[in-house]
Design a protein around this motif. Structure first.
Motif: not given
Length: 289
Positions: A149, A168, A170, A175-177, A194, A196-197, A229-230, A235
């Motif tokens: 991120a 992206n 995430a 999350q990472v908006d 969108e 989820d991990d 991702c984050a 992910r």
């Protein structure tokens, strides 16, 4: 007178017996000599012709042997095979050991087929062959970057690297908006998922769409893609592995090794199982199994 006559007769008988003895002796000598002469002549007539035939040229020799087969084995003319055997016994043995009439056809050596990796072997591979350092962004394939991120929000770094597309994995408010608004005014395209991990999240439904997007982005002149991702290890790493498997024709292990050489990754167990399913399907389609 009587005694003289008797003595004369006795002397005559002795002379006669001696003459008969000499005659018998001469007869015996003649008989023995005759036997020897006959034996010698028979030997001469039996052996000399055979020997003369054996000393003849090869063409004539074989003709004689074909015309007259002698019953006595000692007088048979040697054939080519017998002569070769006598001269080169070891060579004839080696030829007899080989099956010259029909070659031995051995089954082709079976090439071991591809064995799909188990979950434990994949996890062991991920931990053993980890990159020594973890940075915010790494180029894991030509013009394909994997990051977190922090790298996704570093606009100056993105411009410096010449990133043209951002994926992206995430995306979302919690999350990472980032999104299109965040990159407004920058010469790059945005694609958000969108996800989820979570081991129970089905990320496989995005494997093919994301892989197509990455391929299209890389085909653009000077196209450079960031997938994040984050943390950039689960992910985003999973979809990058799927891209390498789908469009670069790698096995799951090969894809992991390729990415691991540049960045430490660690997809969760659920994502690894989904990649296993993809690996099996691609293996059946390409004939690896």
């Amino acid at each position: 007178m009587g005694l003289c006559h008797f003595a004369t007769l006795a002397l005559a008988l002795l002379v006669l017996l001696e003459a008969l003895t000499q005659v018998d002796t001469q007869k015996m000598v003649r008989v023995q000599c005759g036997v020897r002469l006959r034996a010698c002549s028979s030997i001469r007539f039996l052996r000399l012709p055979a020997l003369s035939r054996c000393l003849q040229p090869p063409q004539k020799q074989h003709q004689v042997c074909r015309d007259k087969q002698l019953e006595i084995s000692s007088t048979k003319c040697p054939s080519e095979k017998t002569t070769a055997w006598a001269r080169y016994p070891h060579r004839m043995d080696s030829l007899q050991e080989q099956n010259l009439r029909r070659p031995n056809i051995h089954g082709a050596v079976a090439v071991p087929s591809y064995q799909p990796p188990t979950l434990s072997s994949l996890q062991r591979l991920l931990w053993v062959r980890r990159a020594t350092m973890l940075s915010h962004i790494d180029e894991v394939w030509p013009n394909l970057f994997l990051g977190d991120a922090y790298a996704a929000r570093d606009k100056s770094k993105l411009m410096q690297l010449g990133i043209t597309h951002v994926v992206n994995v995430a995306a979302g408010k919690f999350q990472v908006d980032t999104g299109d608004k965040f990159y407004r005014g920058m010469p790059l395209e945005y694609y958000g998922i969108e996800a989820d991990d979570n081991p129970f999240f089905d990320l496989s439904v995005y494997f093919l769409p994301v892989a197509r997007y990455i391929r299209t982005a890389l085909s653009v002149p000077q196209g450079r893609v960031l997938v994040h991702c984050a943390m950039g290890v689960s992910r985003s790493a999973t979809v990058v592995l799927a891209f390498l498997m789908i469009y670069e024709h790698m096995t799951l292990e090969e894809a992991i090794q390729t990415v691991q050489a540049h960045r430490a990754i660690c997809p969760n167990s659920g994502f690894l199982r989904q990649l296993q399913v993809l690996d099996n399907r691609l293996g059946r389609e390409t004939g690896r199994f």
